[in-house]
Design an enzyme around this catalytic site. Structure first.
Site, PDB file in Angstrom:
ATOM      1  N   ARG A  88       0.812  -1.217   0.000  1.00  0.00           N
ATOM      2  CA  ARG A  88       0.000   0.000   0.000  1.00  0.00           C
ATOM      3  C   ARG A  88       0.845   1.267   0.000  1.00  0.00           C
ATOM      4  O   ARG A  88       0.437   2.285   0.558  1.00  0.00           O
ATOM      5  CB  ARG A  88      -0.951   0.034   1.204  1.00  0.00           C
ATOM      6  N   ARG A 122      -6.688  11.717  -7.125  1.00  0.00           N
ATOM      7  CA  ARG A 122      -7.906  10.910  -7.012  1.00  0.00           C
ATOM      8  C   ARG A 122      -9.184  11.747  -6.872  1.00  0.00           C
ATOM      9  O   ARG A 122     -10.282  11.188  -6.970  1.00  0.00           O
ATOM     10  CB  ARG A 122      -7.783   9.973  -5.799  1.00  0.00           C
ATOM     11  N   TYR A 124     -15.020 -11.396   0.833  1.00  0.00           N
ATOM     12  CA  TYR A 124     -15.856 -10.247   0.457  1.00  0.00           C
ATOM     13  C   TYR A 124     -17.092 -10.684  -0.338  1.00  0.00           C
ATOM     14  O   TYR A 124     -18.193 -10.194  -0.116  1.00  0.00           O
ATOM     15  CB  TYR A 124     -15.048  -9.264  -0.398  1.00  0.00           C
ATOM     16  N   ASP A 157      -6.630  -3.156  -7.549  1.00  0.00           N
ATOM     17  CA  ASP A 157      -7.257  -3.712  -6.353  1.00  0.00           C
ATOM     18  C   ASP A 157      -7.577  -5.176  -6.613  1.00  0.00           C
ATOM     19  O   ASP A 157      -7.752  -5.574  -7.768  1.00  0.00           O
ATOM     20  CB  ASP A 157      -8.531  -2.952  -5.980  1.00  0.00           C
ATOM     21  N   ARG A 181      -3.398   6.549   0.020  1.00  0.00           N
ATOM     22  CA  ARG A 181      -3.822   7.753   0.741  1.00  0.00           C
ATOM     23  C   ARG A 181      -2.778   8.380   1.644  1.00  0.00           C
ATOM     24  O   ARG A 181      -2.957   9.512   2.083  1.00  0.00           O
ATOM     25  CB  ARG A 181      -5.092   7.452   1.531  1.00  0.00           C
TER      26      ARG A 181
HETATM   27  O1  CP3 Z   1       0.424   0.093  -3.096  1.00  0.00           O
HETATM   28  C1  CP3 Z   1      -0.176  -1.000  -3.166  1.00  0.00           C
HETATM   29  O2  CP3 Z   1      -0.036  -1.873  -2.294  1.00  0.00           O
HETATM   30  C2  CP3 Z   1      -0.969  -1.319  -4.426  1.00  0.00           C
HETATM   31  C3  CP3 Z   1      -2.341  -1.079  -4.412  1.00  0.00           C
HETATM   32  C4  CP3 Z   1      -3.360  -1.991  -3.740  1.00  0.00           C
HETATM   33  C5  CP3 Z   1      -4.644  -1.497  -3.413  1.00  0.00           C
HETATM   34  N1  CP3 Z   1      -5.397  -2.539  -2.964  1.00  0.00           N
HETATM   35  C6  CP3 Z   1      -5.072  -0.118  -3.587  1.00  0.00           C
HETATM   36  C7  CP3 Z   1      -6.217   0.364  -2.791  1.00  0.00           C
HETATM   37  C8  CP3 Z   1      -3.332  -3.336  -3.420  1.00  0.00           C
HETATM   38  C9  CP3 Z   1      -2.190  -4.315  -3.527  1.00  0.00           C
HETATM   39  C10 CP3 Z   1      -4.633  -3.673  -2.926  1.00  0.00           C
HETATM   40  C11 CP3 Z   1      -5.063  -5.023  -2.549  1.00  0.00           C
HETATM   41  C12 CP3 Z   1      -6.189  -5.178  -1.619  1.00  0.00           C
HETATM   42  N2  CP3 Z   1      -7.435  -4.623  -1.707  1.00  0.00           N
HETATM   43  C13 CP3 Z   1      -6.189  -6.061  -0.519  1.00  0.00           C
HETATM   44  C14 CP3 Z   1      -5.033  -6.921  -0.126  1.00  0.00           C
HETATM   45  C15 CP3 Z   1      -3.995  -6.091   0.557  1.00  0.00           C
HETATM   46  C16 CP3 Z   1      -4.272  -5.797   1.979  1.00  0.00           C
HETATM   47  O3  CP3 Z   1      -4.239  -4.598   2.338  1.00  0.00           O
HETATM   48  O4  CP3 Z   1      -4.500  -6.720   2.747  1.00  0.00           O
HETATM   49  C17 CP3 Z   1      -7.449  -5.996   0.083  1.00  0.00           C
HETATM   50  C18 CP3 Z   1      -7.891  -6.749   1.310  1.00  0.00           C
HETATM   51  C19 CP3 Z   1      -8.233  -5.090  -0.681  1.00  0.00           C
HETATM   52  C20 CP3 Z   1      -9.658  -4.712  -0.466  1.00  0.00           C
HETATM   53  C21 CP3 Z   1      -9.747  -3.270  -0.199  1.00  0.00           C
HETATM   54  N3  CP3 Z   1      -9.665  -2.309  -1.179  1.00  0.00           N
HETATM   55  C22 CP3 Z   1      -9.872  -2.593   1.050  1.00  0.00           C
HETATM   56  C23 CP3 Z   1     -10.009  -3.264   2.392  1.00  0.00           C
HETATM   57  C24 CP3 Z   1      -9.826  -1.213   0.782  1.00  0.00           C
HETATM   58  C25 CP3 Z   1      -9.822  -0.060   1.790  1.00  0.00           C
HETATM   59  C26 CP3 Z   1     -11.100   0.669   1.896  1.00  0.00           C
HETATM   60  C27 CP3 Z   1     -10.875   1.999   2.596  1.00  0.00           C
HETATM   61  O5  CP3 Z   1     -11.222   3.037   1.999  1.00  0.00           O
HETATM   62  O6  CP3 Z   1     -10.364   2.008   3.719  1.00  0.00           O
HETATM   63  C28 CP3 Z   1      -9.697  -1.062  -0.604  1.00  0.00           C
HETATM   64  C29 CP3 Z   1      -9.586   0.191  -1.336  1.00  0.00           C
HETATM   65  C30 CP3 Z   1      -8.213   0.520  -1.785  1.00  0.00           C
HETATM   66  N4  CP3 Z   1      -7.383  -0.307  -2.511  1.00  0.00           N
HETATM   67  C31 CP3 Z   1      -7.567   1.768  -1.605  1.00  0.00           C
HETATM   68  C32 CP3 Z   1      -6.324   1.677  -2.241  1.00  0.00           C
HETATM   69  C33 CP3 Z   1      -5.291   2.745  -2.384  1.00  0.00           C
HETATM   70  C34 CP3 Z   1      -8.159   2.976  -0.903  1.00  0.00           C
HETATM   71  C35 CP3 Z   1      -9.173   3.612  -1.786  1.00  0.00           C
HETATM   72  C36 CP3 Z   1      -9.018   5.101  -1.877  1.00  0.00           C
HETATM   73  O7  CP3 Z   1      -7.889   5.611  -1.986  1.00  0.00           O
HETATM   74  O8  CP3 Z   1     -10.069   5.756  -1.914  1.00  0.00           O
END
Ligand code: CP3
Length: 351
Positions: free
Chosen positions: A26, A39, A153, A75, A30
């Protein structure tokens, strides 16, 4: 320097490069003001499917922190969206599905979609843009969700704490479970192959919620499908999960994983003792310490690096993703500290 000599790829091959590879799960997202700015006005999954935007977001943390790898900005649910499944990412919550997959009939409905039909063109285009920019110095890591974390999910319909419905399906209707998990493995594989074929040089399988499973359930209902998702893929594999201590050895996926990601609960020397000498470890800075006073965090990072020497090779990372409220300057400082420790080691070794 040819990309094959990049510290990340050498560590995945089992070498101990003089430069310890470091990147952060990640790292794109953010915690970066430049990300939040880009974004504005674009929904998460739309950003993922806009190649120039996804590419730029992928590159931001590489430019800022000088990490040893980029991870593709996307994602785990993107391939499901590409398969036509109705899914959104709700800010502050996570992926939400309009039609949860709970019954055998639901499983029939979703598995009728052929993963081979996924239109991965926007993924491939974004990856090509990233790889062209990274050049011959920094490898790109592609990734996908493991079948269980995706099912956690999809069966629930959204984020949940204990993933009761997905774990329940394994026992109430094992046949439906295996059909669903097998299909998810093929969907994730299509996503991984698209990234790899467009230039990603390593892949990480995220089974973030595997820690909610018993070792028996992990072995019986999950590991075979995760293995299928990465089987014989032409790239080194990092397999990551949170809370996997009770079945860490199984995370090797019978030798398919080149590296296993370890969360903050298990010291890396103990993890290495369980995993054996033929796998690299990745981790495991405690994300909670990112807000601690620098001397406290520095001591922790040094301890992680020291314990990491117990494995054949070590990729420094967090034990889970960067929390959104993290001060990005702290991440840059960790990368600088790793270079200092590398230099101290060379002096210590008389070189
Ligand atoms: O930098 C990186 O690691 C690459 C980007 C990445 C994202 N999601 C971007 C993202 C990766 C590798 C993921 C995988 C992902 N998505 C996982 C496995 C990794 C982990 O953290 O365990 C999981 C469980 C998800 C599902 C998911 N997507 C969640 C729980 C969330 C967070 C929701 C929130 O707003 O708190 C997301 C959204 C997400 N994926 C964001 C990002 C940057 C945030 C969205 C935003 O910026 O508005």
């Amino acid at each position: 320097m040819p990309l094959n000599d990049a510290p990340l790829l050498r560590a995945l091959a089992g070498d101990r490069p003089d430069r310890t590879p470091v990147w952060f799960m990640r790292q794109a997202g953010r915690s970066l003001p430049e990300y939040r700015e880009l974004r504005v006005g674009t929904r998460m999954l739309d950003a993922c499917l806009t190649p120039a935007l996804a590419a730029e977001i992928t590159l931001q943390p590489v430019r800022r922190h000088h990490v040893d790898a980029a991870i593709f900005f996307s994602d785990i649910v993107v391939p499901l969206r590409l398969a036509g499944v109705e899914v959104h990412i709700e800010p502050g919550r996570g992926p939400v599905f309009a039609d949860p997959v709970r019954t055998s009939a639901d499983v029939d409905r979703i598995t009728a979609i052929d993963p081979a039909d996924l239109d991965t063109a926007p993924i491939a285009e974004a990856v090509r843009l990233v790889v062209a920019e990274l050049g011959e110095t920094t490898p790109l890591i592609g990734f996908a969700g493991a079948p269980f974390t995706l099912a956690a999910y999809l069966v629930e319909g959204g984020p949940s704490k204990e993933h009761l419905r997905a774990r329940g399906m394994m026992h109430t209707d094992p046949q439906a479970w295996h059909r669903l998990a097998g299909w998810l493995a093929r969907v994730s594989r299509v996503f991984l192959d698209a990234q790899r074929e467009a230039g990603a040089r390593a892949v990480q399988l995220f089974d973030s919620w595997a820690g909610s499973l018993s070792p028996f359930d992990y072995r019986s209902f999950v590991a075979p499908h995760s293995a299928e998702a990465v089987d014989a893929i032409a790239a080194p594999i990092i397999h990551f999960g949170v809370g996997t201590g009770p079945f860490l050895g199984d995370m090797r996926l019978d030798g398919r994983a080149d590296a296993v990601g370890v969360d903050w609960r298990l010291p890396l020397d103990e993890a290495a003792a369980v995993l054996g000498g033929d796998v690299t470890v990745q981790g495991n800075i405690d994300p909670a310490l990112l807000t601690a006073p620098w001397p406290v965090l520095e001591a922790h990072v040094r301890d992680v690096l020291r314990r990491g020497t117990a494995a054949r090779a070590h990729i420094l990372n967090l034990g889970h993703g960067v929390p959104p409220e993290t001060d990005p300057a702290v991440l840059t400082r960790i990368v600088e500290l790793v270079r200092t420790v590398d230099a101290e080691r060379l002096v210590g070794a008389g070189r």
